[in-house]
Design an enzyme around this catalytic site. Structure first.
Site, PDB file in Angstrom:
ATOM      1  N   ASN A  55       5.511  33.586  -6.755  1.00 39.13           N
ATOM      2  CA  ASN A  55       6.301  34.209  -5.995  1.00 39.13           C
ATOM      3  C   ASN A  55       7.470  35.100  -6.989  1.00 39.13           C
ATOM      4  O   ASN A  55       8.715  34.585  -7.293  1.00 39.13           O
ATOM      5  CB  ASN A  55       7.157  33.641  -4.976  1.00 39.13           C
ATOM      6  N   ILE A  63      10.363  28.330  -4.640  1.00 40.49           N
ATOM      7  CA  ILE A  63      11.568  28.942  -4.099  1.00 40.49           C
ATOM      8  C   ILE A  63      11.629  30.235  -5.088  1.00 40.49           C
ATOM      9  O   ILE A  63      11.525  30.466  -6.057  1.00 40.49           O
ATOM     10  CB  ILE A  63      12.682  27.973  -4.562  1.00 40.49           C
ATOM     11  N   SER A  64      12.234  31.528  -4.218  1.00 39.25           N
ATOM     12  CA  SER A  64      12.121  32.872  -5.005  1.00 39.25           C
ATOM     13  C   SER A  64      13.184  33.170  -5.750  1.00 39.25           C
ATOM     14  O   SER A  64      14.053  32.313  -5.679  1.00 39.25           O
ATOM     15  CB  SER A  64      12.118  33.653  -3.697  1.00 39.25           C
ATOM     16  N   GLN A  65      12.854  33.910  -6.614  1.00 40.23           N
ATOM     17  CA  GLN A  65      13.545  34.581  -7.506  1.00 40.23           C
ATOM     18  C   GLN A  65      14.921  34.963  -6.892  1.00 40.23           C
ATOM     19  O   GLN A  65      14.964  35.618  -5.998  1.00 40.23           O
ATOM     20  CB  GLN A  65      13.028  35.717  -8.215  1.00 40.23           C
TER      21      GLN A  65
END
Length: 318
Positions: free
Chosen positions: A58, A164-166
């Site tokens: 992601n 968990i996204s950037q």
């Protein structure tokens, strides 16, 4: 299976932040990045670790990610980031406080906004999203083994093949959603609950759906313990949305669908907006904005507009 409905918990969100100064360097990118690459064997763009980036499920495309990491504009030396585990918790030989590391992350995000403004139309983070970021401690949403990297601008694994996204992506997607306190938001893909927490601070109410049972349970426990009162979470198939509580003013999807699910369009309120990554796993994916509005030519019917924002890379929609 419904894990949690509306439970009331006290909201405790009073923090004091002590930002430290980041001195921007006027030298070229190459002169600044070279000492980092020599000193950081795990730096995301050093040669040995390009495969590390590809494994992350992601993140934005390497070109976008390169532009959104503003370590290049920070005065750097071997004593600043000795290795990836120090980013960004040490500064000139001393450990940063969580508040200082948090503030440093926000500077990285804001640099990303400037770099990508020609694509997103957003030159800086909006005040309400900035405030939500400063009130949400990212290290509480990642495994303990990765907490030393929590305030670096890249995605992190959270188990079960999910990430968990950037932080830059979390911020820009929240900004593009154009949400306010009067809105009811549907989120598809709770994950660790980090994006959910951000959304809860900028909207009136959040309904979140997570397909992975263990992640759904962990998110319920985490968000409840942190005192969020306006979040409803259930385990289920994100493609089905949450029709019992529709329509929603805003919908955010945090996994890539091969096409926009019709069920989500149906659950989007007239005048509503959806932000969703679309494209095949391993192929070209685009972050898209979907808007629903009355069809002036056909009374009682609605039209949909879809616009591409930028290239991204997300885990697959399930």
């Amino acid at each position: 299976m419904r894990i949690s409905q509306a439970k009331t918990y006290p909201l405790k969100l009073s923090y004091i932040f002590s930002p430290f100064r980041i001195q921007k360097k006027k030298d070229s990118i190459i002169s600044v990045i070279s000492p980092i690459l020599r000193g950081c064997s795990k730096f995301p763009f050093s040669s040995p670790s390009r495969s590390w980036i590809r494994k992350r499920s992601n993140y934005t495309s390497p070109q976008l990610y390169l532009h959104t990491v503003p370590f290049f504009s920070i005065t750097c030396s071997h004593s600043l980031f000795h290795n990836s585990s120090d980013m960004p918790h040490q500064h000139h030989g001393r450990h940063l406080t969580p508040q200082e590391a948090h503030y440093a992350l926000l500077q990285q995000i804001e640099s990303g906004y400037s770099e990508m403004a020609h694509l997103t139309g957003r030159h800086k983070i909006s005040p309400n999203v900035r405030d939500a970021f400063m009130r949400t401690e990212r290290h509480l949403f990642v495994p303990e083994s990765d907490q030393h990297q929590a305030y670096s601008d890249h995605p992190l694994p959270i188990g079960q093949g999910q990430t968990i996204s950037q932080p830059f992506i979390v911020a820009i997607m929240t900004d593009l959603l154009d949400v306010n306190k009067s809105h009811r938001v549907l989120e598809i893909g709770t994950g660790s609950g980090y994006q959910t927490a951000i959304l809860s601070l900028v909207s009136g109410e959040v309904f979140s759906v997570e397909v992975v049972p263990s992640l759904a349970r962990q998110a319920v426990q985490r968000l409840s313990s942190l005192g969020y009162t306006n979040i409803h979470l259930r385990e289920g198939n994100g493609g089905e949305g949450w029709p019992q509580n529709a329509p929603y003013d805003r919908i955010m999807v945090t996994a890539a669908a091969e096409r926009i699910p019709m069920s989500l369009i149906e659950q989007l309120a007239v005048g509503g907006r959806m932000v969703i990554p679309v494209g095949p796993q391993g192929g070209a994916q685009w972050l898209q904005i979907v808007e629903k509005y009355p069809n002036p030519s056909v009374p009682g019917q609605c039209s949909i507009s879809v616009s591409n924002v930028m290239s991204v890379r997300f885990v697959p929609f399930t």
